[in-house]
Design a protein around this motif. Sequence first.
Motif: not given
Ligand SMILES: [Mg+2]
Length: 310
Positions: A31, A33-34, A250, A255
């Motif tokens: 993934d 973002d994060g 995250d 995810d």
């Molecule tokens: Mg994320």
Amino acid sequence: MYNKRSLTNLANLSKEEIKKFIDSFDVLLTDCDGVLWLENQVYDGSPQALNSLRDLGKKIFFVTNNSTRHRDEFLKKAQKMGFTCEKEEIMTTSYLAANYLKEINFDKKVYVVGSKGITSELEEVNIKYSPIGPDILDCDLMTYIENVKLDPDVGAVVVGFDQHISYPKMLKAASYLNDPNCHFVATNTDERFPIGIGGIVKPGSGAVVRSIETCAERKPFVIGKPETYITEAIKKCCNIDPKRTLMIGDRCNTDILLGTRCGYQTLLVLSGVTNLEDVRKWKESDKKEYQDLVPDFYLGKLGDLLTLIN
Ligand SMILES: [Mg+2]
């Protein structure tokens, strides 16, 4: 009783165990973002960690529910932050939505509730679409309904993040979807963005999708995680042995759940949405729906992996 996931802290493993872990996967889905960055801020050490895994021969895919960018923009962003990355490795939900319509030989026009990320990907596969941007109610509702014109060429509604979501858009989308032959595709159903500013919640694509789903009285085909279309697309360009595939994320309800559904190994990083207290609670639960959210491994942040590898 369901198979409880181990929830092992990678930082507690010995050098040999880490080597065994690294040797246990050939394909890595991450993934963004994060995990790699937060909006425009790269996380310390994440480019180096991911590039090291690539140097070790791992095949990497960047798997994001974000629908607001074209893959070229994503590529530019990732490379600028220091990630070695190729366009074919980037799986955004806007690209995959366009790809899905292409796969089913869709040849009509798309009514888009979303952003330029979606329309630019539709352009790339030569699919026509309706204009995006603000569409506001500028008269009383009855007058609007009496005068609204639907485009007879529309044969699909694609919904993603749309900061201009409005009553006219909901009305049009639901009216197109009244025709059972009209395709209904949603990029993703994330409830919110990872962070708001000063206590402000930033509603995500899921809020837009649900509003249209409600008035259309239909469920969309969802592209993004935790649905598995993304992995179907990856399988077309890469051999995947689920047991030798690692999903890093995250957020557990997108995810990690995708990883669980596909039989992948899963690694949660604590640099984004999900916190460890919640995961520990889920691990104690006997319910499958909670167990499926529990990762095999966790780590503070992806950059920590670099120290462990070296
Ligand atoms: Mg994320």
